[in-house]
Design a protein around this motif. Structure first.
Motif, mmCIF file in Angstrom:
data_model
loop_
_atom_site.group_PDB
_atom_site.id
_atom_site.type_symbol
_atom_site.label_atom_id
_atom_site.label_comp_id
_atom_site.label_asym_id
_atom_site.label_seq_id
_atom_site.Cartn_x
_atom_site.Cartn_y
_atom_site.Cartn_z
ATOM 1 N N GLU A 57 0.820 -1.206 0.000
ATOM 2 C CA GLU A 57 0.000 0.000 0.000
ATOM 3 C C GLU A 57 0.857 1.260 0.000
ATOM 4 O OE1 GLU A 57 -0.680 -2.649 1.652
ATOM 5 O OE2 GLU A 57 -2.744 -3.179 1.142
ATOM 6 N N CYS A 58 1.916 1.270 0.792
ATOM 7 C CA CYS A 58 2.782 2.454 0.844
ATOM 8 C C CYS A 58 3.535 2.644 -0.470
ATOM 9 C CB CYS A 58 3.773 2.338 2.012
ATOM 10 S SG CYS A 58 3.012 2.574 3.632
ATOM 11 N N VAL A 59 3.911 1.536 -1.121
ATOM 12 C CA VAL A 59 4.581 1.643 -2.421
ATOM 13 C C VAL A 59 3.629 2.256 -3.448
ATOM 14 C CG1 VAL A 59 5.537 0.316 -4.330
ATOM 15 C CG2 VAL A 59 6.192 -0.234 -1.989
ATOM 16 N N SER A 60 2.367 1.791 -3.476
ATOM 17 C CA SER A 60 1.384 2.332 -4.418
ATOM 18 C C SER A 60 1.121 3.805 -4.157
ATOM 19 C CB SER A 60 0.073 1.549 -4.317
ATOM 20 O OG SER A 60 0.270 0.205 -4.663
ATOM 21 N N GLU A 61 1.012 4.169 -2.879
ATOM 22 C CA GLU A 61 0.781 5.571 -2.537
ATOM 23 C C GLU A 61 1.963 6.441 -2.952
ATOM 24 O OE1 GLU A 61 -0.034 8.326 1.439
ATOM 25 O OE2 GLU A 61 -0.182 6.130 1.555
ATOM 26 N N GLY A 62 3.153 5.917 -2.790
ATOM 27 C CA GLY A 62 4.336 6.676 -3.188
ATOM 28 C C GLY A 62 4.401 6.895 -4.685
ATOM 29 N N ARG A 63 4.000 5.877 -5.451
ATOM 30 C CA ARG A 63 4.008 6.019 -6.906
ATOM 31 C C ARG A 63 3.020 7.075 -7.378
ATOM 32 N NH1 ARG A 63 4.151 -0.446 -8.395
ATOM 33 N NH2 ARG A 63 6.405 -0.738 -8.120
ATOM 34 N N ARG A 64 1.862 7.145 -6.699
ATOM 35 C CA ARG A 64 0.868 8.145 -7.083
ATOM 36 C C ARG A 64 1.335 9.559 -6.794
ATOM 37 N NH1 ARG A 64 -2.766 4.245 -4.928
ATOM 38 N NH2 ARG A 64 -2.745 5.336 -2.920
ATOM 39 N N SER A 65 2.181 9.711 -5.796
ATOM 40 C CA SER A 65 2.633 11.047 -5.408
ATOM 41 C C SER A 65 3.852 11.519 -6.187
ATOM 42 C CB SER A 65 2.953 11.081 -3.906
ATOM 43 O OG SER A 65 4.021 10.189 -3.614
ATOM 44 N N VAL A 66 4.476 10.617 -6.964
ATOM 45 C CA VAL A 66 5.660 10.971 -7.741
ATOM 46 C C VAL A 66 5.242 11.366 -9.153
ATOM 47 C CG1 VAL A 66 7.839 10.136 -8.698
ATOM 48 C CG2 VAL A 66 7.153 9.460 -6.388
ATOM 49 N N ARG A 67 5.732 12.486 -9.633
ATOM 50 C CA ARG A 67 5.413 12.925 -10.988
ATOM 51 C C ARG A 67 6.045 11.994 -12.009
ATOM 52 N NH1 ARG A 67 6.688 19.069 -12.058
ATOM 53 N NH2 ARG A 67 5.663 18.439 -13.992
ATOM 54 N N PRO A 68 5.303 11.631 -13.066
ATOM 55 C CA PRO A 68 5.875 10.754 -14.094
ATOM 56 C C PRO A 68 7.091 11.394 -14.753
ATOM 57 C CG PRO A 68 3.491 11.005 -14.372
ATOM 58 C CD PRO A 68 3.917 12.019 -13.364
ATOM 59 N N ALA A 69 8.040 10.545 -15.127
ATOM 60 C CA ALA A 69 9.243 11.049 -15.792
ATOM 61 C C ALA A 69 8.880 11.634 -17.148
ATOM 62 C CB ALA A 69 10.252 9.921 -15.948
ATOM 63 N N ARG A 70 9.505 12.746 -17.507
ATOM 64 C CA ARG A 70 9.259 13.411 -18.779
ATOM 65 C C ARG A 70 10.562 13.515 -19.561
ATOM 66 N NH1 ARG A 70 4.072 13.016 -19.117
ATOM 67 N NH2 ARG A 70 4.028 14.625 -20.724
ATOM 68 N N THR A 71 10.438 13.575 -20.881
ATOM 69 C CA THR A 71 11.624 13.777 -21.711
ATOM 70 C C THR A 71 12.004 15.260 -21.716
ATOM 71 O OG1 THR A 71 10.432 14.252 -23.762
ATOM 72 C CG2 THR A 71 10.741 11.933 -23.191
ATOM 73 N N ALA A 72 13.107 15.560 -22.365
ATOM 74 C CA ALA A 72 13.566 16.952 -22.430
ATOM 75 C C ALA A 72 12.585 17.850 -23.166
ATOM 76 C CB ALA A 72 14.935 17.009 -23.122
ATOM 77 N N PHE A 73 11.676 17.254 -23.949
ATOM 78 C CA PHE A 73 10.716 18.041 -24.724
ATOM 79 C C PHE A 73 9.289 17.895 -24.198
ATOM 80 C CE2 PHE A 73 14.247 16.666 -27.415
ATOM 81 C CZ PHE A 73 14.812 17.902 -27.686
ATOM 82 N N GLY A 74 9.157 17.330 -23.001
ATOM 83 C CA GLY A 74 7.855 17.247 -22.352
ATOM 84 C C GLY A 74 7.092 15.968 -22.611
ATOM 85 N N GLY A 75 7.649 15.035 -23.349
ATOM 86 C CA GLY A 75 6.940 13.806 -23.667
ATOM 87 C C GLY A 75 7.039 12.777 -22.566
ATOM 88 N N GLY A 76 6.165 11.783 -22.616
ATOM 89 C CA GLY A 76 6.175 10.714 -21.635
ATOM 90 C C GLY A 76 7.315 9.737 -21.869
ATOM 91 N N ALA A 77 7.794 9.166 -20.773
ATOM 92 C CA ALA A 77 8.899 8.210 -20.857
ATOM 93 C C ALA A 77 8.500 6.921 -21.569
ATOM 94 C CB ALA A 77 9.411 7.888 -19.457
ATOM 95 N N ALA A 78 7.196 6.699 -21.775
ATOM 96 C CA ALA A 78 6.743 5.500 -22.483
ATOM 97 C C ALA A 78 7.253 5.452 -23.915
ATOM 98 C CB ALA A 78 5.213 5.444 -22.486
ATOM 99 N N GLY A 79 7.709 6.590 -24.439
ATOM 100 C CA GLY A 79 8.244 6.621 -25.795
ATOM 101 C C GLY A 79 9.460 5.738 -25.984
#
Length: 315
Positions: A57-79
């Motif tokens: 539960e604490c791991v899931s809560e921590g993930r929700r509170s962390v901003r997703p990683a972004r590329t240098a141009f604002g794109g999602g890391a899923a790229g």
């Protein structure tokens, strides 16, 4: 000997301490606690953390509170997974299969005019989705986009004249697409690809010879060539390996018969403009600037097509 009745204790008169059990598995004893909420957790529930272990539960809560990683141009890391690139390749292959099936044994796969006949010929599907140069038919009447068939500006970038034509473009898309998608993120890369392809097809409509037709992902591919040069320069990386490849492709464009010069150059210029918007958007309002810049380019392309249509007889 005197015997006394009473509660068992730890020798000091207090109750015997109980062993902690996992809060998720009450039948499992454990002395490990979550470093965040201090609840007892068994080995199955432990999750590695920067300090100690945490519960699920604490791991899931921590993930929700962390901003997703972004590329240098604002794109999602899923790229970095290249999902859009792979999907575009699969879509082009699927359309090629449909094109061959529509030809009923003709020269869809090979036997056309380009590269000694290896480029393949037209099919009912390419006739339906190709861009018609200046929208003028052999008898002088207008057709294609001028008749309201605007879908051709999009469908043409997913159709190909033969398997060799498809393979050449898909190889380039695989090489360029994964790099650009990782740098820009999936959505920004997809916008770049589609707008560059659209720009090339608009150029075919505006400048190609009357009654000439054009299909192929190369309008978008040339946009990717321009974009990777702009993106690498913005990141301060060496672009010396890109220029020779771009020059070679331009030489092929002007020397090999049957290649759409307008489509390639239109995609190149549009891709460069879109890449400049994506790469040099101000950091504070990056997404707004990128969306607005892409929208302006899109409106300008459609406006050029409308102007061209209005200049035709009866337009």
């Amino acid at each position: 000997m005197t015997q006394r009745s009473g509660q068992a204790g730890d020798g000091t008169g207090g109750p015997v301490p109980t062993t902690p059990v996992c809060y998720r598995h009450p039948d499992r004893e454990t002395y490990v606690r979550c470093s965040r909420c201090d609840r007892p957790i068994c080995p199955e529930c432990m999750r590695e953390a920067s300090v100690g272990h945490q519960c699920p539960e604490c791991v899931s809560e921590g993930r929700r509170s962390v901003r997703p990683a972004r590329t240098a141009f604002g794109g999602g890391a899923a790229g970095r997974h290249g999902y859009v690139t792979k999907t575009l390749i699969a879509l082009n292959v699927l359309v090629m299969l449909l094109s061959i099936a529509s030809d009923r044994g003709g020269d869809a796969a090979a036997g056309g005019s380009g590269f000694g006949g290896l480029m393949g010929g037209g099919t009912p599907l390419t006739d339906w989705g190709a861009v018609l140069g200046q929208a003028i038919l052999p008898d002088g009447t207008i057709g294609g986009i001028a008749e309201g068939q605007w879908y051709r500006l999009v469908t043409a970038m997913f159709l190909h004249y033969g398997v060799v034509h498809l393979l050449l473009n898909m190889w380039a898309l695989w090489v360029l697409g994964r790099t650009l998608e990782a740098a820009l993120g999936p959505l920004r890369f997809l916008a770049l690809y589609l707008i560059a392809g659209l720009g090339g097809n608009v150029a075919v409509y505006l400048f190609s010879a009357p009654n000439s037709t054009a299909v192929g992902a190369s309008t978008a591919i040339f946009g990717l060539f321009a974009a990777i040069f702009v993106i690498m320069r913005r990141l301060g990386r060496d672009t010396s390996a890109i220029l020779p490849i771009l020059v070679i492709n331009l030489v092929f464009t002007f020397t090999v018969p049957g290649i759409s010069i307008a489509g390639h150059l239109g995609g190149l210029v549009t891709g460069a403009l879109m890449a400049l918007v994506l790469a040099y958007a101000p950091r504070m309002r990056r997404t707004v600037f990128q969306v607005a810049g892409g929208a302006i380019i899109l409106v300008a392309l459609l406006g050029l097509a409308l102007v061209r249509t209005g200049m035709l007889p009866g337009g």
